[in-house]
Structures are given as structure tokens and as C-alpha cells.
Design a protein around this motif. Sequence first.
Motif, PDB file in Angstrom:
ATOM      1  N   GLN A 282      24.259  59.503  36.108  1.00 40.88           N
ATOM      2  CA  GLN A 282      23.610  60.438  34.718  1.00 40.88           C
ATOM      3  C   GLN A 282      24.023  61.193  34.174  1.00 40.88           C
ATOM      4  OE1 GLN A 282      19.179  61.032  36.655  1.00 40.88           O
ATOM      5  NE2 GLN A 282      19.124  59.079  37.989  1.00 40.88           N
ATOM      6  N   PHE A 410      16.031  52.910  36.865  1.00 39.98           N
ATOM      7  CA  PHE A 410      16.561  53.396  35.766  1.00 39.98           C
ATOM      8  C   PHE A 410      15.507  53.353  34.106  1.00 39.98           C
ATOM      9  CE2 PHE A 410      20.870  54.065  37.361  1.00 39.98           C
ATOM     10  CZ  PHE A 410      20.827  54.978  38.147  1.00 39.98           C
ATOM     11  N   GLU A 435      26.234  51.037  38.749  1.00 39.79           N
ATOM     12  CA  GLU A 435      24.846  52.484  38.162  1.00 39.79           C
ATOM     13  C   GLU A 435      25.528  52.925  36.765  1.00 39.79           C
ATOM     14  OE1 GLU A 435      25.252  55.427  41.453  1.00 39.79           O
ATOM     15  OE2 GLU A 435      24.596  53.317  42.106  1.00 39.79           O
ATOM     16  N   TRP A 439      22.802  52.850  33.534  1.00 38.01           N
ATOM     17  CA  TRP A 439      22.199  53.706  32.644  1.00 38.01           C
ATOM     18  C   TRP A 439      22.662  54.050  31.541  1.00 38.01           C
ATOM     19  CZ3 TRP A 439      19.066  56.918  33.903  1.00 38.01           C
ATOM     20  CH2 TRP A 439      18.926  58.601  33.025  1.00 38.01           C
TER      21      TRP A 439
END
Length: 843
Positions: A282, A410, A435, A439
Motif C-alpha cells: 500500500q 482493497f 497485490e 491496490w
Amino acid sequence: MFDFAPILHAIESKQIPSSFADLFGPIWDQSSSRFNTQESYTLDFKETIPLNFSDEYGIGIVRLALALHNSYGGVIVFGVRDRSQNIVGVNEIFDIEVFNRLLSDVSNTNLHCIVKTLEATVEPKRQIAVLLVPKRGIAAPAVLTRDFGKYGAGTCWIRDRHEVLIATDQHLPMLYSKRSNPPDRTSDALPYPVHRSLPPSPATLHQFVSRRNLMDALWRWFVLGDQPRLYLDGPGGSGKSTLAFEFARVLAEMGSDIVSKQGDRVDYVLYISGKETEYNTQAGKEQTFALRQFESSTEQFAQILYHSGFLNEPDLESQSDEKLDELLSELFDNFSGLIVIDDIDALTRRKVDTGEEQLLIKAVQARKRTRLLYTLRQPPSHAKKSAVSVPGLDSATELPDFLQTCCAQFDAPMPVGQHIKEIETATNKLPLLIETIVWSRKFSGDYVEAIRAFKERGGDGARRYLYQREYDRLQEGKSRQLLAGACLLGEPVSFSTLASLFQFTRDQLIDAISESSVVFLVATENDKGETLYQLSPPCVPFIDEVSKGISHYELLKRKVEHLKSINVRMSPREAAIFVTLERMVRKRDHVNIANICEAIPSGDLALENPRIRAIMGRAYSSLGPDYREKARQCFRHAESLKYLDIFMLRSWFHLEVNSGYGLDEAERLCRIVIDDEQMSPRYKSEFWSKLGSCHYQRSFSYISLDAVRAFALLRESIKAYLESAWIARSLRMSSIETVGWMSKPIRQLASWAGEDFEQLFVLLEELSEQKHDVDIEGIEAFLELFLRSPVPKQKRQRDRLKGLCSRSINRISRNKRPLSANKGFETVVNTLEALQAKLQELK
């Protein structure tokens, strides 16, 4: 709660009581003449006995038996209507021998079921058939070993209450446990306590996504395996640490019912990590791993002892190596368990002792059973048989679930269709990279923009985390050059192309590929079965960036440009050099060509031009033995860039033939021309003739060592010359010169054969197997041997000669039908028939 004790006792003892009441008394309602319980983990009702086991119903019974065997065992009662639980009885006999044989045939288990017919306590009297399926012991789960009905090989079933389900990773703990009691049977025994010390999960996602095959491998190793340690290896971001953590967590929770095949229980489960950094999806950056627990083997041992309860926190740094070793021995001798050591290669990279051997020796020598599970990026070269590779997610079974879980956490939309395919390609299905894209989708207009951003700058942080440490450990020269070249090529290439491009030795290239293949290179096969190598798509932007810093990058780039397109435009300076050299080579001014070439600096880009190097090679090859190796280097450079000039190939061929030791290379050059579809038939004819001369020369080195090989080479030589003559005749060229050269191997064959006429006939029969006719002038030159050779004096030899004539006539006539359409072979047959008639006249 219904009393299944008699059924469970029957399963445990593998015996069916002789009376209905002894087995079913507690669950039988005599007043209503029906069973008073539903189907359960260990009990199933079927109305009829299957007539065969190949139809859908029969396959269902096989499926049910394997499911019961994998779970808690059970009994299948035939003759009971499962909805009402009343008995309808059976009249058929259950063929238990056929059933057991079929179970062994379709699965990996030697399951031996038993069946008994019991008379039920109902009026009128009715019989039921009871099939007892034993419970599997501590052994591998039963799976299909071949397709069976609509079920594919590898299918594994379990029994869950009244259902048969395909086993998933959530069923693995049960499958590999003792399965002491079914869940519907209470037990007063307290669960066996398992000590555990686990950190927070290293996963970004809160919900673990199934990695069924990998998790199965871990359970199989821990419960059934003989190896004390196992390595989970795979590229960064593949989910090794998450997988190891999830296995440790579930084992700790289910440990009270887990025993090894030797009977050892699980006393403790530990997880410690040497990880230095982690990637924050993130935040989009690499950061220090806050939960790192050791930086040396001494600290690692202390952490194992601390988390197992053998050391207090104040004592962690005060213990000597001798004391730690003593305490480890005490731990391993008295308790059985699992120790997970995450990211052990954090020590390897710093060339620090990892403690692996010390722990392995203790695990092997200890009285109790300890298992060691390591995670690392590179496969362990010292323990390849004790390693399980963790690849990217499986496209069909794992990727969809991972994407759904990732998007849910997410709060990003789910990709569909082509976007999923593009994510697969861009990430190589590595969880960490997936991921990153999902994201970034939160802040992008769509997945097209998110994927584009990831390929450009948005994925730089993740790529550095995944690849920088692996790139840093590569050889400065060979491996990094290989990756840079593969990146510049941008397409799959063969081993031979890579070897030629870099001018590495075979062993050097194999080492570079081996070192790079786990993380950076992927191998595929083309239609011809040839292995091709290219960069893994996710690492391409990273390699493209870091390769610009390696030495000689510009030279490599220029070489690849020439390889990708021979017609790449020359620079004005290259063009000037090329025109000058080409003019001089026509005048055979080889000395001045060599002088000009020697004056060009070694790092000059002009030396990467294959046309210039080809002319240089031709000049060097004409200057005698002292320049032979320089000529070879030039020729090989040009060939590596797929530049094949007939003048270069001629010079190279003569260089190798005249060297006295280059016949292998000379033959290879002939094959290049012969097999190249772009080469003119005129040149093919020329190099068929050259190949014939190579075979002829080589035959002399075998005649005293291996006569069979020598004769075969002479026959190959003659066939090559005849092929050259055939092509020349199709081009309306004269073949007189070729036939003249062929006379040498013909005479030599006749000389070495002596009275062994069969060698001559074998050649004729081999020729008839080719797809076209034979050159008539060439074959007539060969047939003169038959006409000039004296007739054998002994009748036995004449009879043998007649037999060889008959054999060859028959084979040629069969291979070349109609014979009239093959004038060359028609001449052969006529000659042999004339010879046969001549021999027949003699008495």
C-alpha cells in the motif's frame, strides 16, 4: 446423540458382527422397524446393490468407499431406503472380490473391504448387505490414479457428515491426522496440548488463499516423510513465508490429533524469521522488517530455545555456544515438533553460517522427531531432493480466488476477461505483484491504466524488492550479460543462439542459465522440441534498467541489433570500412585487409557488424596457420548474428579441412548450407560434394579401429556425391567433376570390401530409400565395379553373389515403384539382372 459404538468398534476391529442386533441395536427402532438415525460420518444407506461398477451408480459406490476410507472408515448398508430408513432388503450378492480389485486398480491404495449379509429383525424376513470400509491409518490419502467415470486422476474424496466431498486444503489436517473420533462422537479425553510460538502473519491479505498442492506436500512431508528438513524455495513475492506460516498455524491448532507414522506426537510449533526487509504494497516501498529475530546462527539457536521455553529473555545474549548446543540437544531429545525458519538466505547472502547443518545433525541424532522447515529464494544446491518450489499462482484454481480476496480487502473492482490475462503476464502470477496492481487500481481509471502504470514506473518498488538482491548475487560477467542480451533480444531464443551471441563456452553458458533461471529466465519448447529461453515478463523493466550499467552494454546492444536484423542500417563509418574491405577482398589483397582490421580498436562498434567480420575472416583464413584462430573468431561472430555468406562459408570450410583437425566443424558448415531453405540449390549441390569429401577423409581414421563405421562413412560419402550430382543435373549443370571426385570413395570401398560384395549392395539398397531417383551418370560410374570385378571362382561365393543381386533387385523394385519412372534405378536393376544371368550360366 445416537450410539455408534458398535459401528465404530467394527471399523476398528475390521470385523462385522454375525447378528443384526450386535451391529445396529443402538440405532434400530424395533417398534417402527426402521433405523432411528440419519446417515453420518461412518454410516451410509443404499437401497440396491450395484450390478456393475462402471455405471454412474457403481462409480458412486467406489467414490463413497474411498471417501470413508480417507476419513473415519464406515459401513455402507445395502437394502435400506435412505430417506425413510426402513429396510427393503436385497436379493443380489455384492461381489467383494471385484470391488476390492477395482479399488486397487483406480487408486493408490490397497484397500481391503469386507462384506457380510445379515438378516434384519423385520417381518417379513429380509436380508441386508453390510460393506465395511476400514479407516485409513497414518498413510497417504487415497486418490484416483487414473480417470474414472467423470472424475479425473488425482481426485481425493472425504466424508463430511452425510456427504462425499472433493478434498480441499481445509481438509488436509483431517486427512493427515489420526482421525481418532468422528466429529459427531464426543470424547471425554482432553486435547493433547501443543506449545506454539508464532508471530503475526507475514501476509498482506487477512484471508489465506488455498495453495492445495503445496500445502499437501508440506503435510505429506511432516507426517509421512523421512527427511528431517524441507526447503520452500521460490522467487520473492511468491508466498513462501505465508505458506509456511499458515502450515505452522494449522498444525499448532490440530496438533493434538497429529502423529507421525512412527507414532510421534506434536509437542511444539515455532516460527522465527531472519527476513531483513519487506515490501509494503500500500505504501509502494520496501521497508525494514520489524519482526526480524536473528542475524547469525547463534542468535537463531537462542531464539529457538527462547520460543520453546528453554531460555528466558534475560538469558538470550548471555549463553555460550556450548551451552546453546547442550540446550538444543535437550530440546530435540525430549520433545517433537516443527521449527519454521523463514528467509534463511538472509544469512547466506552475507556469507554468515546459517546453522543448517548443526540443526540437521541434531534432528537426525535426537531421540524425538523434530522437523525443520526453511524458506529461501534460491533452490538449495546441497539438498535438491528436500526442496519444494513455490511458483506463481495456478491460473485455474488459485488465481481467481486470490484476485477476489485481494479486491475485497482493497475495495477494488474485480478484473475480468483480457485484464486477468494481462495481469497474469505482467506479474507471472506472483502474489506480491498482483497485490501491487490491484491496490493501484483504486487510484486508476481502469485496469488498463493500472497495468500500464505497473509496467512503467508504478511497479519499480516491487520489482526492486523482488529482483535487486537476486541480481546483486549474480556473476558480474556472464550471468548479467546473459540477462542483458535476453532483454535486448525481447523474444525466445535457443541455447545455440545464446552461445553464439555471447561467445561463451558451453559450460559457461550452462552455468549462467542455471544461475539466472530460477528468478529471471523462463524456458519453453517450440514445435521442434527445442528449448527456448527468455526473460520472465515481470522482471523485464528491472533488467532493462540495470543492464545499462554493465560494461560493454553498447557493444552488446549493437550485436543484438545485427542479430535481430541483418539489414540493419550501417553507420557511415561502418559502410566506408565495409566498401573498402569488399573492394580489397575482390583483389585478394588479404594482407592489407588484415592490417586495416588490426588497426581498428577492440571496442569499436564496427567490429560488431557481421559483414565486416565475415570479410575479415576470409582475409585471415588466407594468411596461413598463424591467423587461423582469428579467422574462426570472425566467422563465429558473423554466424552468431545469423549472417551466412556463401563466400564466408567456403573460406571457413577450407580453413577447417586444411587444419587437419576440423572435420567436425567442416561437416557442420556443410549441414548449415544443406539445411538452409534460403540457400540456392547450386550452393547446396556444392556443399553436398564437400560433405562427401569430409566423410571420405574421416573413413581412414576408422578403418583400423571400427571397420563397420569406416564402411558406413564411405557409403555416406558416395551418397553425398550422388546427391550433389542429382541437384546439379536438375539445374542443368555438368556433374562430371563431382562424379570424378566420387571415384575415390568408390575405389576405396571396393578395395576395403575385397570379396565382401555385400557392402556394394547395401549402398544400392540405402540409395533406393531416398525420395528421388539417382543421377544416372553417377550410378553408372559406380556400377562399373560390377562389370570390372572378376567373377568369383568358388561356387559358394557365386551363389552368395546371386542371392545379393536378388535381394537388392527386390528391395529397389519395392522402394521405387513404378521402376520405369526412376531411370537411374532402372539402370541399376537391369545391371544386376544381367550380372545374375551371367552367374547363372556358370556351373
